[in-house]
Design a protein around this motif. Structure first.
Motif, PDB file in Angstrom:
ATOM      1  N   SER A 112      35.860  78.695  -1.260  1.00 30.15           N
ATOM      2  CA  SER A 112      35.364  77.338  -1.030  1.00 30.15           C
ATOM      3  C   SER A 112      33.924  77.180  -1.511  1.00 30.15           C
ATOM      4  O   SER A 112      33.572  76.198  -2.182  1.00 30.15           O
ATOM      5  N   VAL A 140      43.968  80.059  -3.697  1.00 22.27           N
ATOM      6  CA  VAL A 140      43.919  79.590  -2.307  1.00 22.27           C
ATOM      7  C   VAL A 140      45.288  79.774  -1.655  1.00 22.27           C
ATOM      8  O   VAL A 140      46.316  79.367  -2.223  1.00 22.27           O
ATOM      9  N   ASP A 165      38.185  85.857  -0.102  1.00 24.13           N
ATOM     10  CA  ASP A 165      38.649  85.170   1.104  1.00 24.13           C
ATOM     11  C   ASP A 165      38.401  83.672   0.957  1.00 24.13           C
ATOM     12  O   ASP A 165      37.756  83.213   0.010  1.00 24.13           O
ATOM     13  N   PHE A 166      38.905  82.891   1.898  1.00 24.91           N
ATOM     14  CA  PHE A 166      38.840  81.431   1.802  1.00 24.91           C
ATOM     15  C   PHE A 166      37.399  80.918   1.758  1.00 24.91           C
ATOM     16  O   PHE A 166      37.066  80.033   0.966  1.00 24.91           O
ATOM     17  N   CYS A 167      36.531  81.454   2.592  1.00 21.75           N
ATOM     18  CA  CYS A 167      35.139  80.977   2.642  1.00 21.75           C
ATOM     19  C   CYS A 167      34.435  81.175   1.311  1.00 21.75           C
ATOM     20  O   CYS A 167      33.707  80.297   0.834  1.00 21.75           O
ATOM     21  N   THR A 179      48.173  78.298   3.513  1.00 20.67           N
ATOM     22  CA  THR A 179      47.665  77.853   4.818  1.00 20.67           C
ATOM     23  C   THR A 179      46.246  77.308   4.742  1.00 20.67           C
ATOM     24  O   THR A 179      45.782  76.633   5.659  1.00 20.67           O
ATOM     25  N   ASP A 180      45.542  77.611   3.642  1.00 24.36           N
ATOM     26  CA  ASP A 180      44.146  77.174   3.516  1.00 24.36           C
ATOM     27  C   ASP A 180      43.976  75.982   2.573  1.00 24.36           C
ATOM     28  O   ASP A 180      42.846  75.534   2.340  1.00 24.36           O
ATOM     29  N   GLY A 208      41.915  72.878   3.474  1.00 20.67           N
ATOM     30  CA  GLY A 208      40.464  73.041   3.555  1.00 20.67           C
ATOM     31  C   GLY A 208      39.733  72.744   2.264  1.00 20.67           C
ATOM     32  O   GLY A 208      38.526  72.479   2.277  1.00 20.67           O
TER      33      GLY A 208
END
Length: 743
Positions: free
Chosen positions: A534, A566, A529-531, A569-570, A573
């Protein structure tokens, strides 16, 4: 005169019963003791190389036995203390090449048999009456099969008859007498008779012996004195008979293992030429194997270390002889793993009483095992890739284990699968050396397709436990195993739950742990996932410039894969993280390590695609920037304009002026000087150039001349830019002046 003396002695002996029965002469010695003493004094004559002396001794013994037979009363509870020894002596003489000796011995044996029958009947325990009857019946059946002449002329048949009546102590006497006599026998035919007699006796008596260690001791001592090949083999066959009987297997093995290692020529021949029934081969080899395995359950020091080396040497000799091929194939997984564990235990092991390095025994045994089980391709791989040296090394033992496991997996998957299932319970046993060797082999076998059939408790769960182990070697093995298992879709979700642990491992100091963690994350990156992405990119950025080239290179690879993963949409970030990576990637494209430089350029391309930039072709040039300043200026101009107001590109660059590598320091100085032309002048006026000049001045003391020269040029350029007025402000002033003039 000689014969008269013998006759007188026999007559005197035969008067003992009548004296003792009447009590007239109570102090007379026991008849059996006298006979034992008589035969003992006569023994050198019975074994004499002179025919005449043997003939006289045989005649003497025959007459004494004849007198004893005629005067033996049923009321006299007589026991022969050395009956087994006397039977052996007379039986050998019955096969004497001299006809006169053989005939005298045959006559004496005739009386000895009848004396034995009467004595056994008198002294037999009434509770064992049935066993005596069975023995008598067997004796009668055997005597019916042979004529008297045929029986008394054949030591083999004599032994067959007498064996029925001898007790365990007498059996031992018989065997020891034959063995002791072998070294002194000077006639080949007599030696042959002794050997055959020995084998038949042991074979028929089976499990009635009690003093097997004593017998083994005599065999080992006398074997060196027996030169006749056929007789030597007969003696060794006797050992084979004893060792193949379950009752004596452990006893014989334990005795043989007590001898110094490496084994001498005679003991090595015993191990190499063992001949046993197929049903017993597995028993013998498994007992030897168990002896070695027990040594691994405790610290291998002192006696246990010697026992382990001795058992290993025995296995080596058995493999060399190749007399137990079926058992070797059947027990191959256990044998191979136990020997590998022994190699690990033998590393740095020294024993004062063993001249050869302890580890060499296990290496030699492992080589021989592979050769004897037709694992020739595996043997070749180990030899070509220096596998045997790796196995014996303190810091590279697991590499050797890994090499052998992969060779076996590639060339003989059936054996590899058998070892895999064997290792499932073995992984929890023994000390760390035991577990590490087993784990090292097990992990490589997880590449096998059958690994996915293993229950999670024996695969993923076990590897999870190793990840938390205090020993880094277990962590490395766990990560290797997870790299293999993650290929199976049904296991991927379970492994994915370890994501936080993998990210933590990126901070480990052990290079292998970091590399393996990155390899696993590369396989999971598309599912993150994005988190998580990152957080991982932040940790990876800290590995850019790592002094370990492989870590540096692979961290950039994963960073590039992360950008690709990624979602659209992310992207906003992580844009700042991507921008922050540009300068490091650009500078490391100048690295002296070709792989690092190439990967830097590749990931830089991914960054440009992410930012929707089109990089100038000069970025992909492999030549150093200082060889073509114009191309370097093109690169600086591009990044100076693109990053303006988005990232403090100059501050980032100056951080690399302190890098340990000359090419990076040189590139940072060159980039700083060229980039100064495209700096934001208003920002320069606010902050000044002193901080830039201070960072560059320390490079003026750099030991590398090229760095010193390029730094001087960059410093001059910075000072020049700082002294020049801002073009925008100058243009504004002129506009104001022209405006005033127009009014």
């Amino acid at each position: 005169m000689f014969l008269d003396t013998v006759m007188a002695s026999g007559t005197s002996l035969c008067t003992f019963p009548s004296h003792q029965s009447t009590g007239a002469v109570p102090d007379l010695p026991d008849k059996s003791r006298w006979l034992a003493s008589f035969s003992q004094h006569l023994e050198p004559w019975l074994q004499s190389v002179k025919d005449r002396e043997r003939e006289r001794a045989a005649a003497s013994m025959a007459r004494v036995l004849k007198c004893l037979y005629r005067h033996l009363t049923v009321r006299f509870p007589l026991r022969f203390q050395t009956l087994g020894r006397l039977v052996a002596q007379m039986a050998l003489l019955c096969g004497d090449p001299l006809k006169e000796v053989a005939e005298e011995a045959a006559e004496g044996m005739h009386y000895l048999l009848h004396i034995t029958l009467r004595l056994k009947y008198i002294t037999e325990d009434k509770k064992n009456h049935q066993s005596l009857r069975r023995a008598m019946k067997k004796c009668q059946e055997l005597l019916k099969c042979y004529s008297i002449k045929c029986f008394y002329s054949c030591p083999f048949r004599i032994g067959q008859i007498f064996e029925v009546f001898l007790d365990s102590n007498e059996l031992c006497q018989f065997v020891l007498t034959i063995l002791n006599g072998l070294k002194n026998l000077n006639h080949q035919c007599t030696q042959q008779s002794a050997g055959e007699l020995l084998i038949s006796f042991v074979k028929n008596a089976k499990s009635r012996f009690e003093k097997v260690p004593e017998i083994m001791g005599v065999i080992c001592a006398q074997l060196a004195m027996i030169s006749e090949p056929e007789v030597r083999q007969q003696v060794i066959t006797t050992v084979s008979l004893f060792i193949s009987m379950p009752k004596y297997t452990d006893t014989v093995i334990s005795h043989l293992l007590c001898h110094p290692v490496p084994y001498n020529r005679d003991l090595a021949e015993v191990w190499r030429t063992l001949k046993v029934e197929p049903a017993s081969t597995t028993l013998i080899l498994s007992r030897l194997l168990r002896k070695l395995q027990k040594c691994h359950d405790v610290p291998t020091q002192g006696k246990m270390a010697f026992a382990a080396v001795s058992a290993t040497d025995a296995l080596y000799e058995v493999f060399m002889g190749n007399e137990l091929p079926e058992a070797t194939f059947e027990l191959f997984p256990q044998l191979l793993m136990t020997l590998l564990i022994q190699i690990h235990h033998s590393i740095d092991l020294t024993m004062s009483d063993v001249a050869i390095p302890a580890g060499l025994f296990a290496i030699q045994a492992t080589k021989t095992l592979l050769f004897r089980t037709s694992c020739l391709q595996e043997f070749s791989i180990m030899e070509k890739d220096n596998g045997w040296t790796l196995l014996a090394g303190k810091d590279c033992h697991l590499q050797g284990v890994s090499l052998l496991a992969n060779a076996l997996l590639e060339r003989n998957h059936v054996l590899a699968q058998r070892i895999l299932y064997l290792l499932v319970p073995l992984l929890n046993r023994g000390n760390d050396k035991h577990k590490l060797t087993s784990a090292g082999f097990f992990v490589e076998l997880l590449q096998s397709p059958v690994a996915r059939r293993l229950p999670s408790i024996y695969s993923v769960d076990r590897l999870k436990d190793w990840l938390l182990h205090g020993n880094n070697l277990f962590k490395i093995l766990a990560l290797r195993g997870l790299c293999y298992l993650i290929r199976h879709q049904k296991m991927r979700e379970d492994i994915k739950s370890l994501m936080p642990r993998f990210l933590d491992l990126l901070c480990e100091t052990e290079e292998k742990i970091v590399l393996l963690a990155i390899q696993i994350l590369l396989q999971l990156v598309r599912t993150m996932d994005f988190c998580t992405l990152s957080a991982m990119m932040t940790k990876l950025f800290s590995l850019f410039g790592d002094t370990r080239p492989d870590v540096h290179c692979l961290s950039m690879t994963l960073f590039g894969a992360s950008m690709k993963s990624v979602k659209h949409t992310d992207k906003k970030g992580v844009e700042n993280q991507v921008l922050d990576s540009l300068v490091p990637l650009l500078l490391y494209s100048q690295d002296e390590n070709g792989a690092v430089a190439e990967e830097s350029r590749r990931v830089l391309t991914i960054c440009a695609q992410f930012l929707k930039w089109k990089l100038p072709q000069e970025v992909y040039r492999k030549d150093p920037w200082y060889t073509s300043p114009s191309e370097a200026e093109t690169v600086c101009k591009f990044f100076g304009k693109k990053c303006k107001g988005k990232v403090n590109i100059l501050a980032q660059t100056l951080m690399f002026s302190k890098d340990a590598k000359v090419p990076i320091r040189r590139a940072a100085a060159l980039f700083t000087g060229l980039l100064s032309k495209y700096l934001d002048r208003s920002e320069l006026q606010t902050k000044g150039t002193k901080w830039i000049e201070d960072d560059l001045r320390h490079l003026l003391h750099d030991p590398e001349p090229s760095v010193h020269i390029i730094t001087s040029q960059a410093l001059f350029q910075i000072q020049k830019v700082g002294a020049e007025p801002d073009p925008e402000q100058t243009l504004g002033g002129w506009r104001k002046l022209l405006g005033c003039l127009s009014t």
